[in-house]
Design a protein around this motif. Structure first.
Motif, PDB file in Angstrom:
ATOM      1  N   LYS A 125       0.857  -1.179  -0.021  1.00 58.62           N
ATOM      2  CA  LYS A 125       0.045  -0.094   0.077  1.00 58.62           C
ATOM      3  C   LYS A 125       0.944   1.282  -0.011  1.00 58.62           C
ATOM      4  CE  LYS A 125      -1.156   0.356   4.862  1.00 58.62           C
ATOM      5  NZ  LYS A 125      -2.292   0.259   5.813  1.00 58.62           N
ATOM      6  N   ASN A 168       4.471   7.497  -5.184  1.00 57.49           N
ATOM      7  CA  ASN A 168       5.217   8.713  -4.669  1.00 57.49           C
ATOM      8  C   ASN A 168       6.266   8.603  -3.633  1.00 57.49           C
ATOM      9  OD1 ASN A 168       3.285  10.116  -6.220  1.00 57.49           O
ATOM     10  ND2 ASN A 168       1.888  10.354  -4.502  1.00 57.49           N
ATOM     11  N   TYR A 197      10.603   6.444  -3.438  1.00 62.52           N
ATOM     12  CA  TYR A 197      11.623   5.915  -4.304  1.00 62.52           C
ATOM     13  C   TYR A 197      12.391   5.090  -3.705  1.00 62.52           C
ATOM     14  CZ  TYR A 197      10.096   9.239  -7.904  1.00 62.52           C
ATOM     15  OH  TYR A 197       9.520   9.707  -8.869  1.00 62.52           O
ATOM     16  N   PRO A 236     -10.184   0.406   3.389  1.00 65.81           N
ATOM     17  CA  PRO A 236      -9.022   0.853   3.319  1.00 65.81           C
ATOM     18  C   PRO A 236      -8.047  -0.349   2.744  1.00 65.81           C
ATOM     19  CG  PRO A 236      -9.367   0.032   5.437  1.00 65.81           C
ATOM     20  CD  PRO A 236     -10.786  -0.021   4.831  1.00 65.81           C
ATOM     21  N   ASN A 237      -8.588  -1.554   2.384  1.00 64.70           N
ATOM     22  CA  ASN A 237      -7.591  -2.680   1.881  1.00 64.70           C
ATOM     23  C   ASN A 237      -7.555  -2.323   0.343  1.00 64.70           C
ATOM     24  OD1 ASN A 237      -7.111  -4.484   4.010  1.00 64.70           O
ATOM     25  ND2 ASN A 237      -9.346  -4.748   4.291  1.00 64.70           N
ATOM     26  N   TRP A 239      -7.123   0.496  -0.995  1.00 65.61           N
ATOM     27  CA  TRP A 239      -6.287   1.842  -1.414  1.00 65.61           C
ATOM     28  C   TRP A 239      -5.224   1.835  -0.994  1.00 65.61           C
ATOM     29  CZ3 TRP A 239      -9.227   5.797  -3.617  1.00 65.61           C
ATOM     30  CH2 TRP A 239     -10.457   5.461  -3.598  1.00 65.61           C
ATOM     31  N   LEU A 240      -4.124   2.686  -2.086  1.00 62.53           N
ATOM     32  CA  LEU A 240      -2.868   3.034  -1.490  1.00 62.53           C
ATOM     33  C   LEU A 240      -2.899   3.688  -0.159  1.00 62.53           C
ATOM     34  CD1 LEU A 240      -1.564   3.792  -5.050  1.00 62.53           C
ATOM     35  CD2 LEU A 240      -0.465   1.956  -3.522  1.00 62.53           C
ATOM     36  N   SER A 241      -2.087   3.619   0.525  1.00 64.66           N
ATOM     37  CA  SER A 241      -1.973   4.333   1.830  1.00 64.66           C
ATOM     38  C   SER A 241      -2.419   5.729   1.888  1.00 64.66           C
ATOM     39  CB  SER A 241      -0.680   4.055   2.689  1.00 64.66           C
ATOM     40  OG  SER A 241      -0.638   4.514   4.070  1.00 64.66           O
ATOM     41  N   GLU A 242      -1.638   6.188   0.760  1.00 68.27           N
ATOM     42  CA  GLU A 242      -1.592   7.886   0.753  1.00 68.27           C
ATOM     43  C   GLU A 242      -2.900   8.316   0.126  1.00 68.27           C
ATOM     44  OE1 GLU A 242       1.795   9.537  -1.384  1.00 68.27           O
ATOM     45  OE2 GLU A 242       1.013  11.123  -1.726  1.00 68.27           O
ATOM     46  N   TRP A 289      -5.965   6.551   0.823  1.00 70.56           N
ATOM     47  CA  TRP A 289      -6.881   6.462   2.117  1.00 70.56           C
ATOM     48  C   TRP A 289      -6.639   7.505   2.753  1.00 70.56           C
ATOM     49  CZ3 TRP A 289     -11.006   3.976   3.025  1.00 70.56           C
ATOM     50  CH2 TRP A 289     -11.437   3.542   4.327  1.00 70.56           C
ATOM     51  N   TYR A 340      -5.530   9.052  -9.689  1.00 74.12           N
ATOM     52  CA  TYR A 340      -4.768   7.916  -9.746  1.00 74.12           C
ATOM     53  C   TYR A 340      -5.110   7.013  -8.757  1.00 74.12           C
ATOM     54  CZ  TYR A 340      -0.688   4.665  -9.719  1.00 74.12           C
ATOM     55  OH  TYR A 340      -0.105   3.676  -9.857  1.00 74.12           O
ATOM     56  N   PHE A 341      -5.414   7.614  -7.319  1.00 79.41           N
ATOM     57  CA  PHE A 341      -5.730   6.691  -6.567  1.00 79.41           C
ATOM     58  C   PHE A 341      -6.995   5.936  -6.396  1.00 79.41           C
ATOM     59  CE2 PHE A 341      -3.139  10.094  -3.520  1.00 79.41           C
ATOM     60  CZ  PHE A 341      -2.233   9.305  -3.699  1.00 79.41           C
ATOM     61  N   ASN A 368       6.963  12.086  -8.708  1.00 75.83           N
ATOM     62  CA  ASN A 368       5.781  12.171  -7.934  1.00 75.83           C
ATOM     63  C   ASN A 368       4.540  12.639  -8.931  1.00 75.83           C
ATOM     64  OD1 ASN A 368       7.053  11.212  -5.578  1.00 75.83           O
ATOM     65  ND2 ASN A 368       7.552  13.591  -5.130  1.00 75.83           N
ATOM     66  N   TYR A 412       2.096  10.785 -12.320  1.00 72.61           N
ATOM     67  CA  TYR A 412       2.168   9.520 -13.062  1.00 72.61           C
ATOM     68  C   TYR A 412       1.581   9.827 -14.444  1.00 72.61           C
ATOM     69  CZ  TYR A 412       3.189   6.580  -9.100  1.00 72.61           C
ATOM     70  OH  TYR A 412       3.756   6.142  -7.997  1.00 72.61           O
ATOM     71  N   THR A 464      -0.951  12.265  -8.181  1.00 70.28           N
ATOM     72  CA  THR A 464      -1.812  11.014  -7.850  1.00 70.28           C
ATOM     73  C   THR A 464      -3.070  11.591  -7.292  1.00 70.28           C
ATOM     74  OG1 THR A 464      -0.433  11.148  -5.788  1.00 70.28           O
ATOM     75  CG2 THR A 464      -0.366   9.253  -7.327  1.00 70.28           C
TER      76      THR A 464
END
Lengths: 412, 412, 412, 412
Positions: free
Chosen positions: A367, A371, A373, D237-238, D240-243, D245, D288-289, D371, D373, D398
């Motif tokens: 997850k 963003n 590296y 939340p599962n 999603w990317l953490s950011e 979320w 993107y998210f 940073n 996409y 993103t």
């Protein structure tokens, strides 16, 4: 991240050793040092000690211990870092606002959980449980590195410049700079779960096409970085990624973190206190933006993670790790492992065919794949050679500087 | 603020006593509790202990001790609160990020300075020095109150609800509400420097015209405040000052600080831990905005500071102070002194003809005379009756809630 | 704020005149100038035109017009400033993000409402309605002043320095500074509702005790303020209220708003464009903090609002108002009315016995009575002498600078 | 980005056409619509018109026109977007605070520069100049897309829901979902400068190894995305990317930008006003998210940019572009070009061997390579087929949602 370890042999011993190393890191500390959080990225030492314990309590005891009872009803939330699958989490930037539990209570929590895990390890060889214990130890080792980097930030912020540990060595010999070359071709990188422990983000092994390239045979030094500074590197927007340039304007960066210019002299705060910048040492505590700008200024570029891995896979894994006791990068050559994490130009992304671990432990890596590296090779704060691999992928956001992060140049 | 005390007699004894009381406040604490700062307004206990010591070092020793040497070169900046005349100050919101000096080092700092001040007091009776020592003791007493309010915030933030001190008393008897009346007329308020110690902001004595008014003979209770809440007090913009209403929208205030609604019940975090709201107790930890809105809802208003003082000047100074050991307001009547600081509708402003103390100590009061409101009477966290007076002017911004602040109604 | 005007005579004419003056203010504008909001305190001209119209629609037409229908369903929310009694409000800091309704649509909205109010005024003499119309006109006049101050901010922000209106006069004669004196005594200030129109915050008439004082017989000039600047006024913390000093650190204030130091010369942006600072003119666009610091530096203080009013009540209400067409303070003497609003040291508070108007119009004044300071006398942007009174209380927060606000000194 | 175009033929005509299209976009606008900036990412239409003109003034006229004089001394700073090589830039988030220059003045600026460039094109065939003009036209086309996306944001923010242009078409037929397959192998992607115009970021042509994959033969539809929403996609939340979320928690995202849930119905704000969500249309205005989370929920993933390009290179470049006049994605199949920009999982990075253009124009692309996409294929707001290519790389952060960005699924 293999969760079915080949051998139970020695896991109990390793469990004891790894857990003990966390305490060893705390030996030079005063109680007050365990409590403070100097920025949101930093966690208090107390929190690291409790969180790594929570990890074993939650993923091992809760699941595999008969008649499990939680050590404390509030700890499930307090010491959950980011596992939404487990439930709510105490707010990360507020970890330093918790006077309680005390350090003594956290130590007692560790002892309790350690005893219970040790007992489990004695009476069970359920491979799934052993796998999670193995994973928990690697997790703890990652937090050992964070304990050191976070303590450095806590001490570095303090106007009294506390010394964590007196200096052991101070080499001033700079190795000359040479280059390793590789021809173009399709190559294999990454690894699979059946070759000993690895994190899920290192899998699967897969093919990439890599053009011919050259990789520096040593890290960029403070002397080289000073030249960049003195040449106006921080004042020339043409050298910087746009976001990096904004960051400079906003934060006033003009040197690596922990450097300060005082009475015409460059000083460097280290875990052994404040001292002069040693020109021969690898430059350290630079962000991705700084690494990238330096490389552009020098007429080179950062390597991709594939390039780095292709060279590293033929190197023996040894170097300046925390186990050596320096806790600071030292002058040398080679240095593919240890000293500083090396920024690559590769965005942290899933390898083709990547599958996160099933269940809550799948939140470990996947997850965060945006963003950030990739950094490679481990650092002087990485506990030991046994914790890294040529395929190991560390990752941080582009502006992070508090890790022991440095620069290795590449060219096409 | 008289800096020429009439009597040296007993100042050395009082110096020892007051300084000892700061340590007594720390007795129930763990080391970790001294370090944390849960919001910018709060200072770590460690900081209070050091700052009050710095006050004596800077204003007494530095000036009156022959061959003065600073205890530590960094302390001048670290423990300066806001005296621009002394020099730079360490950033207030970052006080909780300082692991060092340790608590033990701060205690040693206190011991050193205490011994040196005691020695000075033995060999000199320079009235100017004695005046500054006197002032330093009142300053220390103010910080003793802050130590208690700040610790309450630190403990109140903590999900483990630590108990500072077990409860001693719990009265549930509510006194009936009566009114004291005063006719219209020109009156004297304030005081002059020659009647014992006072702060400069209490001077000079001066005339004001006050219309006929009535003042409640007891504090507003939790029961009364609950009625306000249950009547939708926090949802009706017509009851609020505009800025207060914005604050509610932004912060979600729906009850006094430290109250929480849990399973249909109102709980109250106290220095004796979390317990049910006691309806008979004076309501506490409300902002100026809440005090003002409650008064409007109740059909009354807050008193002016002149009104309050005119009534208070005929009352004996006794009540529920920290010296009583409750550290929480208790049900009762009268209560002009102790229990809770009482919000007045008076903006904190210089009295006509006000002159700040000369020199750096003049920064004590005058420069805060804007955008704050006057509170009167002392609280259950005010060290002792000897620290307050009918003319004593405390002041806080309109949104402050972490002090023991409550409500006394008035009407015309 | 009398809502029962003595005379209907001429109200229809005044309605037409006052409404027309708002349009006259817009004559020099381009369409783009109506749209922009350069800071949250500023509202777009378009918004002022619509809001003042909304005021008549909401408080007059909606209530008194038979078969009332709203001009547009969205306008009730869009153009409500802060009347919670009417309902929701469009977010204030976002007023400048509204491309629509267009300026033309807002003008059409005004025409529609004007015609309907004029029709009502013809056929009804309901004193309550007439009272609200009267109030609406005074409200519109206040917004006329805001239109000018807000346009100045919009133009002042613009690197092209647009000229709103060419300059008419430029006097460079400085009057000498004299003092008016008053003896100590109990005095009446404020007014009652039966002496012509007033705002509710000016009532009731009441007694105050005022010590003997002196009030400057002219405003502080740019020359005097320049001396303060050149003497390091903005660099000496001892001159400043603590909150003012923080504001300076944070915002870099070093001169009044609209002043800039360029090539060794002080320039001043005015509604007639950028020009040199004229030393003889009253200083303008200073905050309460600056006014207070200047007075301290000069060895004087700001007057209280009672002091100001006692002197002003014997002056004829005439001076440099917007109706004169200068739109900038001019050198002179006396100047109790017009030129600049004069900061007093009085926190904006209810007079003893103050009662807000009943109903939603009661939100006009009372709810702002905290953390603001009273200004007196009107300015060069105040529409006309008919809009001010010796008892008129304007109020702004301590850091506000975009109003035409200046300094008159006092002493005890 | 070839700066040496093969043919001068027709460049003057294309110059006129492209410049005219910018004005055509403005035809439905009111003056007020040109001024507003509803968020920092959005620029006022007026600014776009001036900036694209500034581009020709700065990079063509200033360099190639004999006796060049700037149109206005302030414009060099005001309308510089981010070219540090040219000099200072007016603050981006404050572009909407500029009332002046007026729209008419900006139109005059355009006319002046257009005439001068046209004159240059007549008398010179300096290939370098022609190359920069060519580049300027592609630059202008990118801003034409931004004008449309920014206007949509300005109108979408407005409670009056202005209609930019009435709707032309509304298809409700959903194509069935099929897959295009490609076998594993080393492939060429990117392009070189000698095959007609391209941006520097599309170069050089280079080899990549791509594993076997499948790519959806149409875009994800609103119907499919609604299923994701109704299945609790934004609450799990599962997925999603953490950011991502964190972003959801912080911003309350619960649907694509411009969707609103009203009275049980999903509405969609379009450039043709507010209407019901059309289930058959491609989903649009997702970050993107959201694209990544949707793909995970659906059991697929986003394509890499190499995968996308390999499929796209065999497609004819035609589709729903701005030139078609819909300004909204429409139901269909294929859709590799037009309708919506398609998020790829590829971080925007330099191709191996990438070299930015020399000089200031080198700031165009390279400095944004972190940073962000890559998006591919153009959208219904992209001016015309002639502006895109299979190799064209668009890029956004993103969390960006105000572009016409959508989803095409892939799998391994």
């Amino acid at each position: 991240m293999s969760i079915e370890p080949a051998h139970h042999h020695g896991l109990d011993g390793r469990f004891a050793d790894v857990r003990a190393f966390s305490l060893a890191i705390c030996e030079p500390l005063q109680t007050e040092d365990f409590v403070v959080q100097t920025m949101p990225d930093v966690s208090p030492t107390k929190w690291h000690l409790a969180h790594t314990t929570w990890f074993f309590e939650t993923f091992v005891l809760k699941r595999f211990e008969p008649e499990f009872k939680p050590a404390h009803p509030a700890f499930e939330v307090l010491f959950n870092s980011y596992y939404n699958g487990v439930g709510e989490q105490f707010s990360r930037p507020h970890r330093g606002l918790l006077a309680r539990p005390t350090v003594a209570e956290v130590f007692a929590y560790r002892e309790d959980v350690d005893a219970r895990v040790a007992a489990l390890l004695k009476r069970s060889d359920d491979p799934e449980m052993l796998g999670v214990v193995e994973l928990g130890l690697h997790h703890e080792q990652q937090h050992q590195e964070l304990m050191l980097t976070d303590l450095k930030h806590v001490f570095g912020f303090n106007p009294l410049h506390p010394v964590y540990k007196p200096r052991v060595i101070d080499s001033t010999e700079t190795a000359s700079l040479g280059w390793w070359s590789m021809p173009a071709g399709v190559q294999q990188i990454g690894t699979s779960m059946d070759e000993g422990f690895c994190w899920d983000n290192e899998t699967p092994e897969h093919r990439v096409f890599v053009d011919a390239f050259q990789l520096a045979d040593r890290l960029t030094t403070n002397a080289e970085y000073l030249e960049f500074i003195e040449d106006g590197g921080y004042e020339d927007p043409n050298l910087w990624l746009s976001e990096g340039w904004s960051k400079i304007q906003e934060s006033g960066w003009a040197a690596p973190l922990y450097w300060r210019h005082q009475d015409g002299e460059w000083l460097n705060f280290t875990l052994s206190g404040l001292r002069e910048v040693n020109p021969a040492e690898p430059v350290c505590h630079v962000s991705y933006f700084e690494a990238d700008a330096f490389a552009r200024w020098a007429g080179y570029r950062l390597p991709t993670e594939a390039e780095w891995e292709l060279v590293a896979s033929s190197h023996r894994i040894s170097g300046n790790f925390a186990s050596e006791g320096h806790l600071h990068p030292i002058a040398g050559s080679g240095q593919m492992f240890g000293d500083v994490w090396e920024w690559t130009s590769s965005s942290y992304a899933p390898y083709p065919g990547y599958k996160p671990l099933p269940g809550t432990l799948g939140e470990y890596n996947g997850k965060f794949m945006a963003n950030q590296y990739v950094l490679r090779g481990g650092s002087c704060a990485t506990p030991a050679a046994s914790h890294v691999r040529a395929t190991y992928r560390n990752f941080f956001p582009t502006a992070a500087r508090w890790q022991f992060s440095g620069i290795r140049l590449a060219s096409s």
